[in-house]
Design a protein around this motif. Structure first.
Motif, PDB file in Angstrom:
ATOM      1  N   UNK A 137      16.149  13.334   1.353  1.00 60.16           N
ATOM      2  CA  UNK A 137      14.758  13.388   0.898  1.00 60.16           C
ATOM      3  C   UNK A 137      14.610  12.642  -0.427  1.00 60.16           C
ATOM      4  N   UNK A 138      15.572  12.830  -1.332  1.00 56.80           N
ATOM      5  CA  UNK A 138      15.546  12.117  -2.620  1.00 56.80           C
ATOM      6  C   UNK A 138      15.657  10.614  -2.405  1.00 56.80           C
ATOM      7  N   UNK A 139      16.549  10.203  -1.490  1.00 51.93           N
ATOM      8  CA  UNK A 139      16.691   8.771  -1.178  1.00 51.93           C
ATOM      9  C   UNK A 139      15.362   8.212  -0.671  1.00 51.93           C
ATOM     10  N   UNK A 140      14.683   8.992   0.169  1.00 48.64           N
ATOM     11  CA  UNK A 140      13.380   8.571   0.696  1.00 48.64           C
ATOM     12  C   UNK A 140      12.363   8.412  -0.427  1.00 48.64           C
ATOM     13  N   UNK A 141      12.337   9.365  -1.347  1.00 52.84           N
ATOM     14  CA  UNK A 141      11.409   9.298  -2.474  1.00 52.84           C
ATOM     15  C   UNK A 141      11.720   8.108  -3.384  1.00 52.84           C
ATOM     16  N   UNK A 142      13.016   7.820  -3.573  1.00 51.11           N
ATOM     17  CA  UNK A 142      13.402   6.705  -4.436  1.00 51.11           C
ATOM     18  C   UNK A 142      12.873   5.381  -3.895  1.00 51.11           C
ATOM     19  N   UNK A 147       0.839  -1.197   0.000  1.00 53.53           N
ATOM     20  CA  UNK A 147       0.000   0.000   0.000  1.00 53.53           C
ATOM     21  C   UNK A 147       0.879   1.255   0.000  1.00 53.53           C
ATOM     22  N   UNK A 148       0.644   2.150  -0.963  1.00 56.10           N
ATOM     23  CA  UNK A 148       1.471   3.353  -1.106  1.00 56.10           C
ATOM     24  C   UNK A 148       1.439   4.234   0.135  1.00 56.10           C
ATOM     25  N   UNK A 149       0.365   4.139   0.918  1.00 60.85           N
ATOM     26  CA  UNK A 149       0.245   5.003   2.091  1.00 60.85           C
ATOM     27  C   UNK A 149       1.324   4.725   3.140  1.00 60.85           C
ATOM     28  N   UNK A 150       1.917   3.517   3.108  1.00 52.76           N
ATOM     29  CA  UNK A 150       3.009   3.207   4.045  1.00 52.76           C
ATOM     30  C   UNK A 150       4.238   4.061   3.768  1.00 52.76           C
ATOM     31  N   UNK A 151       4.378   4.525   2.523  1.00 52.53           N
ATOM     32  CA  UNK A 151       5.545   5.327   2.158  1.00 52.53           C
ATOM     33  C   UNK A 151       5.317   6.829   2.370  1.00 52.53           C
ATOM     34  N   UNK A 152       4.066   7.218   2.553  1.00 57.77           N
ATOM     35  CA  UNK A 152       3.751   8.644   2.668  1.00 57.77           C
ATOM     36  C   UNK A 152       4.297   9.308   3.939  1.00 57.77           C
ATOM     37  N   UNK A 153       4.141   8.713   5.135  1.00 52.60           N
ATOM     38  CA  UNK A 153       4.662   9.370   6.346  1.00 52.60           C
ATOM     39  C   UNK A 153       6.154   9.684   6.305  1.00 52.60           C
ATOM     40  N   UNK A 154       7.053   8.721   5.908  1.00 52.79           N
ATOM     41  CA  UNK A 154       8.478   9.084   5.875  1.00 52.79           C
ATOM     42  C   UNK A 154       8.810  10.167   4.853  1.00 52.79           C
ATOM     43  N   UNK A 162      10.833  -0.424   1.851  1.00 52.74           N
ATOM     44  CA  UNK A 162       9.976   0.179   2.866  1.00 52.74           C
ATOM     45  C   UNK A 162      10.790   0.557   4.103  1.00 52.74           C
ATOM     46  N   UNK A 163      11.638  -0.367   4.559  1.00 54.98           N
ATOM     47  CA  UNK A 163      12.462  -0.079   5.738  1.00 54.98           C
ATOM     48  C   UNK A 163      13.475   1.018   5.453  1.00 54.98           C
ATOM     49  N   UNK A 164      14.068   0.993   4.242  1.00 56.64           N
ATOM     50  CA  UNK A 164      15.029   2.025   3.870  1.00 56.64           C
ATOM     51  C   UNK A 164      14.364   3.405   3.800  1.00 56.64           C
ATOM     52  N   UNK A 165      13.121   3.443   3.295  1.00 53.75           N
ATOM     53  CA  UNK A 165      12.393   4.705   3.190  1.00 53.75           C
ATOM     54  C   UNK A 165      12.113   5.295   4.569  1.00 53.75           C
ATOM     55  N   UNK A 166      11.664   4.478   5.487  1.00 49.49           N
ATOM     56  CA  UNK A 166      11.401   4.962   6.844  1.00 49.49           C
ATOM     57  C   UNK A 166      12.688   5.403   7.543  1.00 49.49           C
ATOM     58  N   UNK A 167      13.749   4.615   7.416  1.00 46.58           N
ATOM     59  CA  UNK A 167      15.017   4.981   8.043  1.00 46.58           C
ATOM     60  C   UNK A 167      15.555   6.294   7.486  1.00 46.58           C
ATOM     61  N   UNK A 168      15.484   6.466   6.171  1.00 42.14           N
ATOM     62  CA  UNK A 168      16.010   7.680   5.529  1.00 42.14           C
ATOM     63  C   UNK A 168      15.144   8.895   5.835  1.00 42.14           C
ATOM     64  N   UNK A 169      13.814   8.708   5.893  1.00 41.11           N
ATOM     65  CA  UNK A 169      12.929   9.812   6.229  1.00 41.11           C
ATOM     66  C   UNK A 169      13.202  10.350   7.623  1.00 41.11           C
ATOM     67  N   UNK A 170      13.358   9.441   8.579  1.00 42.63           N
ATOM     68  CA  UNK A 170      13.659   9.856   9.956  1.00 42.63           C
ATOM     69  C   UNK A 170      15.056  10.467  10.042  1.00 42.63           C
ATOM     70  N   UNK A 171      16.015   9.874   9.324  1.00 39.39           N
ATOM     71  CA  UNK A 171      17.386  10.385   9.405  1.00 39.39           C
ATOM     72  C   UNK A 171      17.520  11.761   8.762  1.00 39.39           C
ATOM     73  N   UNK A 172      16.667  12.097   7.815  1.00 43.58           N
ATOM     74  CA  UNK A 172      16.702  13.444   7.234  1.00 43.58           C
ATOM     75  C   UNK A 172      16.550  14.497   8.325  1.00 43.58           C
ATOM     76  N   UNK A 173      15.636  14.249   9.259  1.00 44.66           N
ATOM     77  CA  UNK A 173      15.432  15.177  10.383  1.00 44.66           C
ATOM     78  C   UNK A 173      16.637  15.157  11.312  1.00 44.66           C
TER      79      UNK A 173
END
Length: 471
Positions: free
Chosen positions: A192-197, A153-160, A236-247
């Motif tokens: 942010x780009x890594x998260x989007x990828x 589900x794409x919504x899992x990627x939206x929060x990060x 999915x795990x990489x996206x969440x890790x990268x989204x949090x690490x951006x902050x």
């Protein structure tokens, strides 16, 4: 020294990862060994075992030789020299282990093509043709069956993704127009780009062909599903890790958290990314190996003619740009496609720029900073003119003997050179143009910013004569 330790921590894992990946190539997966698809008559040949043992021995020797290189020169005086050694080392690590891989790949391919007599040639050719034809049908059927499988589900990627955009949005209102804004934008924007990828690439696996190891389509569906599960779980795990690490990265470079906390969190992030990537890759390889071994009615697809050295895919008849690696979780470019050629060329150019960066870093470190007062202007020169400050803009000047702790926002940070925008303990965000090993330091405050440079007796005396120290 801390910069050198960071280099080792971030670069050293490349060696064991490549070593274990190449060592794993000796285990048959879908009848593929060292990038060669072996027929059943050859896969258990004692000569194959001898060849693989020789390959592993050579790989072990090369790894042992490469292993101590980053550690031995760590106490060398100049950072730029050590940096040059590390860049050369990482290039050797990426390229050298593939030399025995390619050489033994060729030997194994020659062994595969050997036959004892003309009758054997005809029988083997007929057998391989039948297997390949059946395998192609099985591949097509399994691929069709897997088309109905649901994606994550794409919504899992939206929060990060939203989390990763927060630093950019915040700085757009608070720092835009400031000199350091570009550095923050590039730093945070990269993650942010890594998260989007992650959100984009998780879809790629569903457009690829299925895996086949057996005449039973249930087994083929199972191995394909496991590979896809590993793929989407990684992204999915990489996206969440990268989204949090951006902050985290944003808080680090803007001194909202301490230098020590920032470094620890950066190491944790790097460790997480390495762990989830390695876990996904070797889980997929393990499943491919075990299901190939346990197959009761095994089949395989021989596409060796389309794989250069068993590594690079080149098939003009295949219109796909991205294809699955034959072993593991990854994908690769079709080099027969124009896009594949362009991406490969860009990758080669990027690798060639690494030695060029060494030349620049050496020039940065070995070119001295000079500070002078010329016509009521303080001028700092390095490779080029770095600072030209009219003395009338200076509100105050403080002479300090010890430079407080610093965290680079954007610029150059070496043991002998700090140049750019830094967060300085007790002073906030400052512009630094100095050698941290040559006190005293002059902290100059203007209406808009604070600047720290090297001082010396002559410069301090000249500033005192112009009453700059008394402001």
């Amino acid at each position: 020294m801390s910069i050198r330790i960071i280099l080792i921590i971030f670069m050293y894992p490349v060696l064991p990862i490549i070593y274990f990946l190449l060592k794993n190539e000796v285990k048959p997966k879908k009848n593929i060994v060292l990038g060669v698809t072996l027929p059943y008559s050859k896969i258990n040949d004692p000569r194959v075992d001898e060849l693989l043992a020789a390959y592993k021995k050579e790989l072990n020797i090369l790894t042992i030789i490469l292993a101590p290189i980053p550690i031995l020169p760590i106490f060398i005086k100049w950072f730029s020299i050590y940096y040059g050694i590390m860049i050369l080392w990482i290039l050797l690590v990426i390229l050298v282990p593939y030399i025995p891989y390619i050489r033994y790949h060729h030997r194994l391919k020659s062994m595969k093509d050997e036959t004892d007599n003309i009758k054997g040639v005809l029988e083997e050719a007929s057998e391989n043709a039948n297997i390949n034809e059946f395998s192609k049908r099985a591949l097509k059927e399994t691929t069709e069956l897997m088309k109905s499988e649901k994606m994550v589900n794409h919504y899992w990627f939206l929060p990060p993704i939203i989390i990763s955009l927060f630093p950019l949005a915040y700085e757009a209102f608070t720092s835009i127009g400031q000199p350091e804004y570009l550095g923050i934008l590039l730093g945070c924007g990269t993650f942010t780009i890594i998260t989007l990828l992650g959100a984009i690439f998780q879809k790629v696996i569903y457009k690829q062909e299925a895996e086949i190891v057996d005449e039973d389509w249930n087994i083929n569906v199972r191995i394909t599903r496991i590979r896809r599960q590993c793929w989407r779980k990684f992204w999915l795990e990489m996206t969440w890790a990268s989204g949090i690490f951006t902050v985290v990265f944003w808080m680090f470079i803007t001194s909202k958290i301490s230098y020590f906390a920032g470094m620890i969190l950066t190491l944790i992030y790097s460790g997480i990314i390495i762990y989830i990537a390695v876990k996904a890759e070797f889980t997929t390889r393990y499943v491919q190996e075990k299901l190939s071994e346990e197959s009761k009615r095994p089949i395989y697809l021989d596409e060796d003619d389309h794989w250069i050295y068993g590594l690079f895919y080149y098939n003009p008849d295949d219109k796909k740009i991205l294809v699955n690696d034959r072993v593991g979780i990854g994908t690769t470019m079709n080099l027969a496609h124009k896009t594949g050629k362009i991406v490969t060329l860009i990758a080669i150019v990027c690798m060639l720029t690494l030695p060029i960066s060494v030349i620049y870093v050496i020039k940065e470190e070995f070119t001295p900073l000079t500070t002078k007062i010329l016509d009521n202007r303080i001028v700092v020169t390095h490779i080029a003119e770095e600072l030209d400050l009219p003395t009338e803009e200076i509100r105050s000047v403080e002479v300090v003997e010890h430079l407080p702790s610093t965290v680079k926002v954007v610029g150059t940070g070496m043991e002998h050179l700090l140049k750019g925008t830094f967060n300085v303990s007790g002073y906030g965000r400052c512009k630094l143009y100095l050698n941290p090993e040559k006190p005293p330091f002059l902290v100059m405050t203007t209406e808009d910013e604070r600047i720290i440079i090297n001082g010396n007796d002559n410069l301090i005396e000249e500033m005192a004569e112009k009453n700059l120290l008394n402001r």
